[in-house]
Design a protein around this motif. Structure first.
Motif, PDB file in Angstrom:
ATOM      1  N   TYR A   1      58.885  93.520 111.672  1.00  0.00           N
ATOM      2  CA  TYR A   1      58.659  92.636 110.995  1.00  0.00           C
ATOM      3  C   TYR A   1      58.764  91.318 112.888  1.00  0.00           C
ATOM      4  O   TYR A   1      59.754  91.858 113.570  1.00  0.00           O
ATOM      5  CB  TYR A   1      59.692  91.485 110.121  1.00  0.00           C
ATOM      6  CG  TYR A   1      59.462  91.825 109.209  1.00  0.00           C
ATOM      7  CD1 TYR A   1      58.217  91.293 108.256  1.00  0.00           C
ATOM      8  CD2 TYR A   1      60.665  92.353 108.271  1.00  0.00           C
ATOM      9  CE1 TYR A   1      58.252  90.873 106.875  1.00  0.00           C
ATOM     10  CE2 TYR A   1      60.238  92.577 107.232  1.00  0.00           C
ATOM     11  CZ  TYR A   1      59.111  92.188 106.681  1.00  0.00           C
ATOM     12  OH  TYR A   1      59.228  92.860 105.476  1.00  0.00           O
TER      13      TYR A   1
ATOM     14  N   VAL B   1      62.575  92.691 114.965  1.00  0.00           N
ATOM     15  CA  VAL B   1      63.134  93.270 113.002  1.00  0.00           C
ATOM     16  C   VAL B   1      62.567  94.553 112.591  1.00  0.00           C
ATOM     17  O   VAL B   1      61.247  94.984 111.973  1.00  0.00           O
ATOM     18  CB  VAL B   1      62.710  92.442 111.944  1.00  0.00           C
ATOM     19  CG1 VAL B   1      64.353  93.175 111.157  1.00  0.00           C
ATOM     20  CG2 VAL B   1      63.642  90.906 113.173  1.00  0.00           C
TER      21      VAL B   1
ATOM     22  N   ALA C   1      63.256  96.435 110.290  1.00  0.00           N
ATOM     23  CA  ALA C   1      63.477  96.184 109.067  1.00  0.00           C
ATOM     24  C   ALA C   1      63.341  98.107 107.704  1.00  0.00           C
ATOM     25  O   ALA C   1      63.595  98.514 107.802  1.00  0.00           O
ATOM     26  CB  ALA C   1      63.067  95.390 108.003  1.00  0.00           C
TER      27      ALA C   1
ATOM     28  N   GLU D   1      74.288 100.164 102.790  1.00  0.00           N
ATOM     29  CA  GLU D   1      74.146  99.109 103.535  1.00  0.00           C
ATOM     30  C   GLU D   1      73.317  97.478 103.493  1.00  0.00           C
ATOM     31  O   GLU D   1      72.601  97.997 103.596  1.00  0.00           O
ATOM     32  CB  GLU D   1      75.075  98.732 104.522  1.00  0.00           C
ATOM     33  CG  GLU D   1      76.972  99.415 104.325  1.00  0.00           C
ATOM     34  CD  GLU D   1      77.451  99.606 106.283  1.00  0.00           C
ATOM     35  OE1 GLU D   1      78.030  98.747 106.270  1.00  0.00           O
ATOM     36  OE2 GLU D   1      77.077 100.089 107.191  1.00  0.00           O
ATOM     37  N   SER D   2      73.795  96.721 103.268  1.00  0.00           N
ATOM     38  CA  SER D   2      73.616  95.096 103.084  1.00  0.00           C
ATOM     39  C   SER D   2      72.168  95.387 104.507  1.00  0.00           C
ATOM     40  O   SER D   2      73.071  95.274 104.861  1.00  0.00           O
ATOM     41  CB  SER D   2      74.163  94.243 102.832  1.00  0.00           C
ATOM     42  OG  SER D   2      73.256  93.016 102.685  1.00  0.00           O
ATOM     43  N   GLY D   3      71.292  95.084 103.928  1.00  0.00           N
ATOM     44  CA  GLY D   3      70.574  94.728 105.691  1.00  0.00           C
ATOM     45  C   GLY D   3      70.016  96.991 106.116  1.00  0.00           C
ATOM     46  O   GLY D   3      68.983  95.870 106.567  1.00  0.00           O
ATOM     47  N   SER D   4      69.878  97.589 105.546  1.00  0.00           N
ATOM     48  CA  SER D   4      69.645  98.688 106.173  1.00  0.00           C
ATOM     49  C   SER D   4      68.417  99.204 105.662  1.00  0.00           C
ATOM     50  O   SER D   4      67.393 100.143 106.183  1.00  0.00           O
ATOM     51  CB  SER D   4      70.815 100.155 105.169  1.00  0.00           C
ATOM     52  OG  SER D   4      70.373  99.790 103.780  1.00  0.00           O
ATOM     53  N   GLY D   5      67.712  98.067 104.504  1.00  0.00           N
ATOM     54  CA  GLY D   5      65.930  99.069 104.554  1.00  0.00           C
ATOM     55  C   GLY D   5      65.748  98.552 102.922  1.00  0.00           C
ATOM     56  O   GLY D   5      64.677  98.944 103.409  1.00  0.00           O
ATOM     57  N   LYS D   6      65.736  99.305 102.331  1.00  0.00           N
ATOM     58  CA  LYS D   6      66.233  99.730 100.749  1.00  0.00           C
ATOM     59  C   LYS D   6      65.352  98.727 100.465  1.00  0.00           C
ATOM     60  O   LYS D   6      64.340  99.347  99.376  1.00  0.00           O
ATOM     61  CB  LYS D   6      67.795  99.533 100.243  1.00  0.00           C
ATOM     62  CG  LYS D   6      69.241 100.331 100.994  1.00  0.00           C
ATOM     63  CD  LYS D   6      69.888 100.456 100.032  1.00  0.00           C
ATOM     64  CE  LYS D   6      70.432  99.262  99.355  1.00  0.00           C
ATOM     65  NZ  LYS D   6      70.941  98.207 100.597  1.00  0.00           N
ATOM     66  N   THR D   7      65.303  97.603 100.177  1.00  0.00           N
ATOM     67  CA  THR D   7      64.054  96.682  99.271  1.00  0.00           C
ATOM     68  C   THR D   7      63.656  96.606  99.949  1.00  0.00           C
ATOM     69  O   THR D   7      62.027  96.833  99.380  1.00  0.00           O
ATOM     70  CB  THR D   7      64.773  95.374  99.222  1.00  0.00           C
ATOM     71  OG1 THR D   7      66.446  95.381  98.212  1.00  0.00           O
ATOM     72  CG2 THR D   7      63.775  94.578  98.684  1.00  0.00           C
ATOM     73  N   THR D   8      62.986  96.497 101.189  1.00  0.00           N
ATOM     74  CA  THR D   8      61.361  96.959 102.473  1.00  0.00           C
ATOM     75  C   THR D   8      61.174  98.188 101.931  1.00  0.00           C
ATOM     76  O   THR D   8      59.890  98.021 101.571  1.00  0.00           O
ATOM     77  CB  THR D   8      61.996  96.636 103.699  1.00  0.00           C
ATOM     78  OG1 THR D   8      62.844  95.415 103.728  1.00  0.00           O
ATOM     79  CG2 THR D   8      60.710  96.722 104.298  1.00  0.00           C
TER      80      THR D   8
ATOM     81  N   PRO E   1      69.027  94.840 113.298  1.00  0.00           N
ATOM     82  CA  PRO E   1      68.254  95.509 113.007  1.00  0.00           C
ATOM     83  C   PRO E   1      67.003  95.370 114.548  1.00  0.00           C
ATOM     84  O   PRO E   1      65.911  95.858 114.155  1.00  0.00           O
ATOM     85  CB  PRO E   1      67.315  95.652 111.862  1.00  0.00           C
ATOM     86  CG  PRO E   1      68.039  94.147 110.948  1.00  0.00           C
ATOM     87  CD  PRO E   1      68.468  93.988 111.976  1.00  0.00           C
TER      88      PRO E   1
HETATM   89  N1  LIG Z   1      59.767  89.210 105.333  1.00  0.00           N
HETATM   90  C1  LIG Z   1      60.904  89.507 106.500  1.00  0.00           C
HETATM   91  N2  LIG Z   1      60.919  88.943 107.708  1.00  0.00           N
HETATM   92  C2  LIG Z   1      62.027  89.426 108.532  1.00  0.00           C
HETATM   93  N3  LIG Z   1      63.207  90.071 108.410  1.00  0.00           N
HETATM   94  C3  LIG Z   1      63.166  90.721 107.529  1.00  0.00           C
HETATM   95  C4  LIG Z   1      62.496  90.170 106.339  1.00  0.00           C
HETATM   96  N4  LIG Z   1      62.066  90.980 104.961  1.00  0.00           N
HETATM   97  C5  LIG Z   1      63.602  92.089 105.024  1.00  0.00           C
HETATM   98  N5  LIG Z   1      63.938  91.420 106.809  1.00  0.00           N
HETATM   99  C6  LIG Z   1      65.247  91.742 107.098  1.00  0.00           C
HETATM  100  O1  LIG Z   1      64.865  93.373 106.990  1.00  0.00           O
HETATM  101  C7  LIG Z   1      65.608  93.942 107.224  1.00  0.00           C
HETATM  102  C8  LIG Z   1      66.204  94.613 105.851  1.00  0.00           C
HETATM  103  O2  LIG Z   1      66.013  94.068 104.920  1.00  0.00           O
HETATM  104  P1  LIG Z   1      66.107  95.354 103.196  1.00  0.00           P
HETATM  105  O3  LIG Z   1      66.630  93.202 102.071  1.00  0.00           O
HETATM  106  O4  LIG Z   1      65.166  95.496 102.291  1.00  0.00           O
HETATM  107  O5  LIG Z   1      68.099  95.315 103.081  1.00  0.00           O
HETATM  108  P2  LIG Z   1      68.640  95.712 101.857  1.00  0.00           P
HETATM  109  O6  LIG Z   1      68.909  97.040 102.490  1.00  0.00           O
HETATM  110  O7  LIG Z   1      67.445  95.674 100.572  1.00  0.00           O
HETATM  111  O8  LIG Z   1      69.698  94.596 101.134  1.00  0.00           O
HETATM  112  P3  LIG Z   1      70.526  94.635 100.237  1.00  0.00           P
HETATM  113  O9  LIG Z   1      71.445  95.957 100.116  1.00  0.00           O
HETATM  114  O10 LIG Z   1      71.505  93.082 101.111  1.00  0.00           O
HETATM  115  O11 LIG Z   1      69.788  94.116  99.556  1.00  0.00           O
HETATM  116  C9  LIG Z   1      67.591  93.111 107.578  1.00  0.00           C
HETATM  117  O12 LIG Z   1      67.796  92.853 108.143  1.00  0.00           O
HETATM  118  C10 LIG Z   1      66.045  92.085 106.616  1.00  0.00           C
HETATM  119  O13 LIG Z   1      66.833  90.577 107.445  1.00  0.00           O
END
Ligand SMILES: Nc1ncnc2c1ncn2[C@@H]1O[C@H](COP(=O)(O)OP(=O)(O)OP(=O)(O)O)[C@@H](O)[C@H]1O
Ligand SMILES: Nc1ncnc2c1ncn2[C@@H]1O[C@H](COP(=O)(O)OP(=O)(O)OP(=O)(O)O)[C@@H](O)[C@H]1O
Ligand code: SF4
Ligand code: SF4
Ligand SMILES: [Mg+2]
Ligand SMILES: [Mg+2]
Lengths: 346, 337
Positions: A19, A32, A34, A53-60, A288
């Motif tokens: 991103y 970023v 992700a 961990e939170s923010g590692s990119g799993k949801t993305t 990231p």
């Molecule tokens: N639409 C977006 N625009 C900019 N940055 C994004 C966007 N979506 C996610 N990110 C960034 O990408 C990184 C990964 O986010 P993601 O939500 O995939 O993490 P996660 O592993 O699912 O975390 P969590 O355990 O908190 O759910 C984060 O730093 C987040 O801020």
């Protein structure tokens, strides 16, 4: 169950989701990363865990597979008994068909369920929106079938979601996600909001549904102890990249990446005599937008060497089906085992 | 003024019952709860969502909202330098200062909730110190910077002038701990202080809290739904279910030899990383709604050992099973129905 090797259901090849972060006056805006160059094979009918961990990119990563996050580079290939598709290249009609095959189970069942719809309508909505069923009778039959599998009865179907407990609501969201009979589901933190007394129930339900419906489940969680219990494969994600993947039993018995070892070590043990014994990870996950060079884990790795700061570790197989990205995996393995050392004081 | 005898608890909660007036009627959130906390002791309060942990904690600082009804027999007594403060009898906001941020401090699950968004971390820490200590503004700022350094915030002299939203989740939690400890409270109430954090950061914060407890000798009421966290932090534990205490005892007693069916079921439902092949056994049934509170033993709708005619009719009282180890259950040997 057959003992033949499972074919691959979803494979990722160099997948990146980047991103752009706002605009700057001078130079290029920061990016970023992700998801950053992930290659991964998810076997058919597997319960595949994704932790980090939170923010590692799993949801993305999960969203990218469902075509709900923009792919910057790489390829996602989806295969089932009927189709093989390049997910990034789907046209409108192809995407409509794909959405019936790959579905998301929502993280927060409270937010996901509309308060003004009955449970029946909530479960039926995807069928109607995607025009999967031809008549109201057919819809009702589908809804009753999946509801029964998720242990919801006819009485439940007439009620509104606010009348349900957390565990029941989670069963409603699972039924909704499975109504269209997808083959592949992403379950993103599906039990994180639940109390432990009902969490086990939902995990057992997911396991049964996988068997009965032949599902492949990508199970996203930050709770390693849950993943250890339900998943047959686990991938560990750190700062947009997969650092280790392998069959759960093997990975839990012998982690090969220092980050996997640290994640295990941080789980609070139920044994009060374990206090202060765990190996701790210092610092926090970097941004990231600013991924460290070399091994991306080097700023927190307790075993960091000079080489780690400049050279990206190769992705290699260190044991059957167990892959890792660490220069020193072989030497470090004995120090990462979770087998508890005998207590010298005891 | 005589120093308190060592046996005097720092805090004594007796027959605490809390109800809320709502549109749907009176809701019972806490029902006849009693426990003591000794000076320097860490008492873990564990239970699932809605069991009344936060409502109990807020009662200690009189932070429950206007629709709260405390039953007349409820007593919360804080022993402080020979004085016994009857917390529920405090009338004026001025008098409550002693239990709000002075002798008692609280840290919350969501750190953003305890920092005002428009003030810097430093402004808030200094304000609290001016209110509860006789420090000058200058001394307060120096002390605040020192506290931030103690909780591991790097470059605290610069970061003290930042806002909470500029901190990461882990840093905010540390800053909140620094703020809560800066007045050197005798009792710290920590309501799910690490639930929102990653396990790696949680481990750091728990280490930090353990170190500070040992150094300051303060008592902690540590609230969580995670029995692993309790095992790592608490000396004693009270297990709550639907507003009642099911079992209390030393952490080793309760975790290794639970006697209440609810505690035993809860431990069985937990995934154990050391034994991933063990089946996961959920606690039967669902948590009843607060509007649909079971009669008799509140756990009887889910209990595998429920005795029909007894458990659904009468409320079991606390029974001593070993020194310091108590449970409220009719199925225990020697408990009269
Ligand atoms: N639409 C977006 N625009 C900019 N940055 C994004 C966007 N979506 C996610 N990110 C960034 O990408 C990184 C990964 O986010 P993601 O939500 O995939 O993490 P996660 O592993 O699912 O975390 P969590 O355990 O908190 O759910 C984060 O730093 C987040 O801020
Ligand atoms: N102001 C209020 N008005 C009405 N009911 C309330 C109020 N505050 C709390 N309750 C109810 O009291 C019960 C206990 O709530 P409490 O917040 O103490 O639970 P908890 O054990 O802290 O749960 P959690 O783990 O979810 O934080 C719940 O049923 C809750 O809905
Ligand atoms: S490559 Fe180096 S820094 Fe990275 S995990 Fe391995 S030892 Fe640690
Ligand atoms: S009193 Fe009865 S219902 Fe309650 S926990 Fe004991 S056996 Fe179960
Ligand atoms: Mg996520
Ligand atoms: Mg609470």
């Amino acid at each position: 169950m057959s003992t033949a090797p499972h074919p691959i259901h979803v494979s990722l090849d160099g997948l990146s989701v980047h991103y752009a972060l706002g605009r700057t006056l001078f130079g290029t805006p920061p990016t970023v990363r992700a998801v950053d160059g992930v290659s991964l094979d998810i076997p058919r009918n597997s319960f595949f865990g994704l932790v980090g961990e939170s923010g590692s990119g799993k949801t993305t990563l999960g969203r990218a597979i469902l075509r709900a996050a923009p792919v910057s580079a790489g390829r996602i290939t989806y295969r089932d008994a009927e189709v093989e598709v390049d997910v990034g290249a789907l046209d409108k009609a192809g995407l409509r068909d794909y959405r019936t095959r790959a579905q998301l189970i929502f993280q927060d069942p409270y937010a996901a369920l509309s308060p003004r719809m009955t449970v029946r309508d909530i479960i039926a909505e995807p069928l109607e929106v995607m025009k999967i069923t031809k008549s109201r009778e057919e819809t009702d039959e589908r809804v009753r079938d999946i509801a029964a599998r998720c242990r919801l009865n006819l009485e439940h179907l007439r009620r509104f979601p606010h009348a349900f407990s957390g565990g029941q609501r989670q069963r409603i969201s699972i039924a909704r996600a499975l109504a269209a009979r997808p083959r592949f589901v992403v379950a993103d933190e599906s039990v994180a909001a639940l109390d432990v007394s009902i969490q086990a129930d939902i995990l057992n339900l997911l396991k049964t549904l996988r068997e009965e419906l032949g599902l492949t489940i990508l199970f996203i969680s930050h709770d390693l102890s849950v993943v250890a219990h339900v998943c047959d494969m686990v991938a560990v994600m750190y700062l947009g990249a997969i650092v280790e993947v392998g069959p759960s039993r093997r990975l839990f018995a012998q982690p090969r990446h220092p980050y996997t070892g640290a994640l295990f070590s941080a789980i609070p043990s139920l044994d009060p005599d374990d206090r202060g014994r765990a190996q701790r990870l210092e610092g926090e996950i970097p941004s990231p937008a600013n991924v460290p060079p070399g091994c991306r884990f080097h700023t927190r790795c307790p075993f960091v060497q000079d080489r780690c700061r400049s050279e990206v570790p190769a992705w290699r197989e260190v044991a059957p089906q167990q892959h890792v990205a660490c220069h020193f995996s072989e030497e470090l393995a004995p120090r990462l085992t979770r087998t508890r050392q005998p207590d010298p004081a005891a | 003024m005589a120093p308190p005898l060592p046996e005097t608890p720092l805090l004594s909660v007796q027959d605490l019952s809390i109800r809320f007036r709502t549109d749907e009627g009176l809701i019972t959130a806490v029902d006849n709860v009693s426990f003591d906390i000794a000076p320097g002791e860490v008492l873990g309060l564990v239970g699932e969502s809605g069991s009344g942990k936060s409502v109990t904690a807020k009662a200690l600082m009189r932070l429950n909202p206007g629709n709260t009804v405390y039953a007349p027999e409820s007593r919360i007594v804080l022993h402080d330098e020979g004085r016994a403060i009857d917390v529920l009898a405090l009338k004026r906001a001025r008098d409550m200062m002693v239990v709000r941020g002075g002798r008692v401090s609280m840290i919350f699950q969501e750190p953003m909730a305890s920092f005002a968004p428009a003030l810097t971390i430093g402004q808030q820490m200094v304000e609290q110190l001016l209110l509860h200590t006789d420090m000058t503004k200058r001394q307060a700022r120096t002390h605040a910077i020192d506290m931030l350094a103690r909780v591991g915030i790097s470059d605290p002299a610069a970061r003290i002038d930042q806002y909470a939203f500029e901190f990461s989740g882990g840093m905010r939690q540390r800053a909140m701990i620094a703020m809560a400890l800066s007045t050197r409270p005798r009792l710290l109430i920590a309501d799910e202080p690490t639930t929102a954090l990653d396990v790696t950061i949680q481990a750091q914060v728990l280490d930090l809290m353990r170190g500070l407890v040992a150094e300051y000798g303060m008592a902690i009421l540590f609230i969580t739904h995670d029995l692993g966290v309790i095992a790592q932090m608490a000396d004693r534990v009270a297990v709550m279910y639907l507003g009642r205490v099911a079992e209390t005892g030393a952490v080793r007693q309760v975790i290794r030899t639970p006697v209440h069916p609810y505690t035993a079921d809860l431990l069985n439902a937990l995934p154990n990383v050391n034994d991933p092949d063990a089946p996961l056994t959920p606690v039967a049934g669902d948590i009843p709604s607060p509007l649909d509170r079971p009669t008799g033993c509140v756990f009887h709708t889910r209990c595998p050992r429920m005795i029909p005619g007894t458990c659904d009719a009468a409320v079991p009282s606390a029974h001593v099973v070993a020194p310091g180890h108590m449970a409220a259950c009719f199925a225990l040997a020697g408990v009269p129905a």
